[in-house]
Design an enzyme around this catalytic site. Structure first.
Site, PDB file in Angstrom:
ATOM      1  N   HIS A  40       7.231  -7.268  -2.197  1.00  0.00           N
ATOM      2  CA  HIS A  40       6.980  -6.690  -0.868  1.00  0.00           C
ATOM      3  C   HIS A  40       7.938  -7.300   0.158  1.00  0.00           C
ATOM      4  O   HIS A  40       7.768  -7.061   1.364  1.00  0.00           O
ATOM      5  CB  HIS A  40       5.556  -7.020  -0.395  1.00  0.00           C
ATOM      6  CG  HIS A  40       4.458  -6.327  -1.141  1.00  0.00           C
ATOM      7  ND1 HIS A  40       4.503  -5.006  -1.515  1.00  0.00           N
ATOM      8  CD2 HIS A  40       3.241  -6.787  -1.565  1.00  0.00           C
ATOM      9  CE1 HIS A  40       3.372  -4.686  -2.131  1.00  0.00           C
ATOM     10  NE2 HIS A  40       2.600  -5.747  -2.176  1.00  0.00           N
ATOM     11  N   SER A  69      -5.033   2.607   4.104  1.00  0.00           N
ATOM     12  CA  SER A  69      -5.208   1.964   2.797  1.00  0.00           C
ATOM     13  C   SER A  69      -5.327   0.440   2.956  1.00  0.00           C
ATOM     14  O   SER A  69      -6.185  -0.197   2.340  1.00  0.00           O
ATOM     15  CB  SER A  69      -4.019   2.332   1.897  1.00  0.00           C
ATOM     16  OG  SER A  69      -4.161   1.780   0.627  1.00  0.00           O
ATOM     17  N   LYS A 124       0.803  -1.236   0.000  1.00  0.00           N
ATOM     18  CA  LYS A 124       0.000   0.000   0.000  1.00  0.00           C
ATOM     19  C   LYS A 124       0.834   1.283   0.000  1.00  0.00           C
ATOM     20  O   LYS A 124       0.380   2.340   0.439  1.00  0.00           O
ATOM     21  CB  LYS A 124      -0.966   0.018   1.210  1.00  0.00           C
ATOM     22  CG  LYS A 124      -1.919  -1.123   1.181  1.00  0.00           C
ATOM     23  CD  LYS A 124      -2.891  -0.986   0.034  1.00  0.00           C
ATOM     24  CE  LYS A 124      -3.311  -2.319  -0.495  1.00  0.00           C
ATOM     25  NZ  LYS A 124      -3.882  -2.226  -1.843  1.00  0.00           N
TER      26      LYS A 124
END
Ligand code: PPS
Length: 285
Positions: free
Chosen positions: A101, A131, A46
């Protein structure tokens, strides 16, 4: 691929199961062979992942929007650690654009023996939290909490996906003096996208003319991406994303945390932030 909201534990982090497997994570960390011209798009979830996927795709097409209008973002700039990462990447022609990530200590070990480049985008953790809260409501592979207060507690715990934001950022910042590593700020990109596109081009050694730069900026804008079915995740089946419960391109702004955190939560978050990040010199608008 199985859709499940059960997480798997891999080393010291938890990640959504189904989308990730021990095999796919082992591949990313230990088996992946980095090429010298690979480019990594690294983020905590995010923080601007999809935005960078679009920008990098457009830079490598010299501003031609055809690839971003015809190929899904996850095929153009695939996640290395996800189920299918190996199949996506092994036969991909160079230069490969790769998303991850992963925290620094689980990043492909082969990267460090090459001249490959990596870009790490950082976003205000309070906005990341907001988010991710909305994302967890419609992404069926996420653990969700109905109450925002409860979600903040989860976000601040080691149970959050990919580990805590603090450790993720601190891990990656150890690379800050590496010439093949570029740090970007989500908030700065909102203020000056063109300046950041020029900075990325310089870092990657890509020479784009003014018209090409302008095309990157236009086609990577929030509204254009929101309307692009190749980048807005509208094609993802309902068993993964329940689009009645939320949209991927939600607001795309800085400071939405002010509409969500109570003063007490804000104070608690700041206290933890100061404690965890005391040796780190970054601030957020
Ligand atoms: S993910 O699931 O980790 O890949 O999500 P990620 O892409 O990192 O982050 C999603 C948030 O980024 C916003 N977004 C953008 N902001 C500004 N400009 C552009 N072009 C853009 N594209 C995506 C997206 O709206 C999510 O933020 P929120 O705050 O939820 O709106």
């Amino acid at each position: 691929m199985e859709v499940t909201n059960k997480y798997i534990q891999y080393e010291d982090v938890r990640v959504p199961g189904g989308v990730h497997t021990v095999e796919s994570l082992n591949y990313a960390w230990k088996e992946f062979e980095t090429r010298d011209d690979d480019v990594f798009n690294i983020t905590y979830p995010k923080s601007g992942t999809t935005w960078l996927q679009e920008i990098l795709s457009l830079i490598y097409s010299n501003g031609d929007p055809t690839p971003v209008k015809t190929t899904f973002s996850w095929d153009r700039v695939p996640w290395i650690e996800q189920h299918g990462g190996r199949q996506h990447l092994e036969n991909k022609p160079s230069p490969r654009l790769i998303t991850t990530h992963l925290p620094f200590h689980l990043f492909p070990q082969s990267f460090f023996k090459t001249t490959a480049k990596a870009i790490y985008t950082i976003r205000n953790p309070k906005d990341v939290c907001v988010s991710l809260y909305y994302f967890s409501k419609y992404a069926q592979f996420m653990e969700c909490r109905e109450d925002f207060q409860d979600f903040v507690s989860l976000f601040l715990s080691k149970d959050i996906i990919f580990g805590r934001w603090f450790e993720h950022v601190k891990g990656w910042l150890t690379m800050k003096n590496n010439p093949n590593f570029l740090i970007l700020s989500y908030e700065d990109m909102l203020k000056d996208l063109k300046g950041n596109v020029i900075k990325i081009c310089k870092f990657l050694g890509k020479e784009l003319n003014d018209a090409a730069i302008d095309s990157v900026v236009e086609n990577a804008s929030f509204q254009v991406m929101k309307d692009n079915p190749m980048s807005n995740y509208s094609a993802v089946p309902k068993e993964f994303f329940d689009k009645e419960k939320g949209k991927f391109h939600r607001k795309g702004i800085a400071g939405d945390h002010k509409n969500h955190f109570t003063p007490a939560q804000e104070e608690e978050f700041e206290r933890i932030y100061k404690d965890c990040m005391k040796d780190i010199n970054i601030s957020f608008a």
